[in-house]
Scaffold this motif. Structure first.
Motif, PDB file in Angstrom:
ATOM      1  N   MET A  42       0.844  -1.186   0.000  1.00  0.00           N
ATOM      2  CA  MET A  42       0.000   0.000   0.000  1.00  0.00           C
ATOM      3  C   MET A  42       0.884   1.241   0.000  1.00  0.00           C
ATOM      4  O   MET A  42       1.874   1.302   0.718  1.00  0.00           O
ATOM      5  N   THR A  43       0.531   2.211  -0.785  1.00  0.00           N
ATOM      6  CA  THR A  43       1.272   3.467  -0.854  1.00  0.00           C
ATOM      7  C   THR A  43       1.096   4.239   0.443  1.00  0.00           C
ATOM      8  O   THR A  43      -0.019   4.406   0.928  1.00  0.00           O
ATOM      9  N   SER A  44       2.217   4.706   1.013  1.00  0.00           N
ATOM     10  CA  SER A  44       2.177   5.468   2.260  1.00  0.00           C
ATOM     11  C   SER A  44       1.868   6.929   1.971  1.00  0.00           C
ATOM     12  O   SER A  44       2.535   7.563   1.152  1.00  0.00           O
ATOM     13  N   VAL A  45       0.859   7.460   2.657  1.00  0.00           N
ATOM     14  CA  VAL A  45       0.542   8.882   2.548  1.00  0.00           C
ATOM     15  C   VAL A  45       1.070   9.582   3.796  1.00  0.00           C
ATOM     16  O   VAL A  45       1.243   8.967   4.848  1.00  0.00           O
ATOM     17  N   CYS A  46       1.351  10.877   3.648  1.00  0.00           N
ATOM     18  CA  CYS A  46       1.890  11.612   4.781  1.00  0.00           C
ATOM     19  C   CYS A  46       1.488  13.080   4.702  1.00  0.00           C
ATOM     20  O   CYS A  46       1.002  13.553   3.676  1.00  0.00           O
ATOM     21  N   PRO A  70       3.873  10.603   9.045  1.00  0.00           N
ATOM     22  CA  PRO A  70       3.005   9.592   8.431  1.00  0.00           C
ATOM     23  C   PRO A  70       1.541   9.818   8.795  1.00  0.00           C
ATOM     24  O   PRO A  70       1.224  10.257   9.901  1.00  0.00           O
ATOM     25  N   ILE A  71       0.669   9.541   7.871  1.00  0.00           N
ATOM     26  CA  ILE A  71      -0.767   9.520   8.149  1.00  0.00           C
ATOM     27  C   ILE A  71      -1.117   8.058   8.381  1.00  0.00           C
ATOM     28  O   ILE A  71      -1.082   7.246   7.458  1.00  0.00           O
ATOM     29  N   TYR A  72      -1.396   7.725   9.615  1.00  0.00           N
ATOM     30  CA  TYR A  72      -1.624   6.332   9.972  1.00  0.00           C
ATOM     31  C   TYR A  72      -3.000   5.832   9.563  1.00  0.00           C
ATOM     32  O   TYR A  72      -3.191   4.646   9.332  1.00  0.00           O
ATOM     33  N   ASP A  73      -3.945   6.741   9.477  1.00  0.00           N
ATOM     34  CA  ASP A  73      -5.289   6.318   9.128  1.00  0.00           C
ATOM     35  C   ASP A  73      -5.983   7.448   8.387  1.00  0.00           C
ATOM     36  O   ASP A  73      -5.789   8.619   8.698  1.00  0.00           O
ATOM     37  N   ALA A  74      -6.734   7.085   7.386  1.00  0.00           N
ATOM     38  CA  ALA A  74      -7.532   8.033   6.609  1.00  0.00           C
ATOM     39  C   ALA A  74      -8.613   7.213   5.913  1.00  0.00           C
ATOM     40  O   ALA A  74      -8.495   6.004   5.790  1.00  0.00           O
ATOM     41  N   THR A  75      -9.640   7.885   5.461  1.00  0.00           N
ATOM     42  CA  THR A  75     -10.651   7.139   4.721  1.00  0.00           C
ATOM     43  C   THR A  75     -10.023   6.612   3.430  1.00  0.00           C
ATOM     44  O   THR A  75      -9.083   7.209   2.886  1.00  0.00           O
ATOM     45  N   ASP A  76     -10.534   5.512   2.948  1.00  0.00           N
ATOM     46  CA  ASP A  76     -10.016   4.931   1.704  1.00  0.00           C
ATOM     47  C   ASP A  76     -10.139   5.917   0.547  1.00  0.00           C
ATOM     48  O   ASP A  76      -9.234   6.035  -0.274  1.00  0.00           O
TER      49      ASP A  76
END
Length: 106
Positions: free
Chosen positions: A1-5, A87-93
């Protein structure tokens, strides 16, 4: 999964920072940037400073962070710009997918 931040950058004024992050969005280095006024209290060269600044909070993918840092170092007016990635650990899909889509090459 691509990591967003999230990437946070401070600057001496909102006008410069808004122009700078507009370029990052245009070049697909980040999906969005929020620019806000802030009050910064910090120690620099042995003195405590209390100044008005601006803060940009970007949303991007981890792979784009080195490019954002390089451009910030190159163009920023400060000798030592504040730029950090979190890092953004959680976000809506849907939001995560939107970020990834916006920074992907066209």
């Amino acid at each position: 999964m691509t990591s967003v931040c999230a990437v946070l950058i401070t600057a001496p004024d909102a006008e410069w920072l808004t122009s700078f992050v507009r370029g990052l969005v245009s070049d697909r280095l980040c999906a969005v940037a929020h620019v806000s006024p802030i009050q910064s209290i910090y120690r620099w060269n042995g003195e405590v400073h209390d100044t008005s600044e601006a803060l940009a909070t970007l949303r991007t993918v981890k792979d784009r962070v080195p490019e954002i840092i390089a451009r910030t170092r190159s163009e920023h007016p400060y000798e030592v710009p504040s730029i950090i990635a979190i890092p953004i650990y959680d976000a809506t899909d849907a939001y995560r997918a939107w970020i990834i889509e916006q920074v992907s090459p066209e």
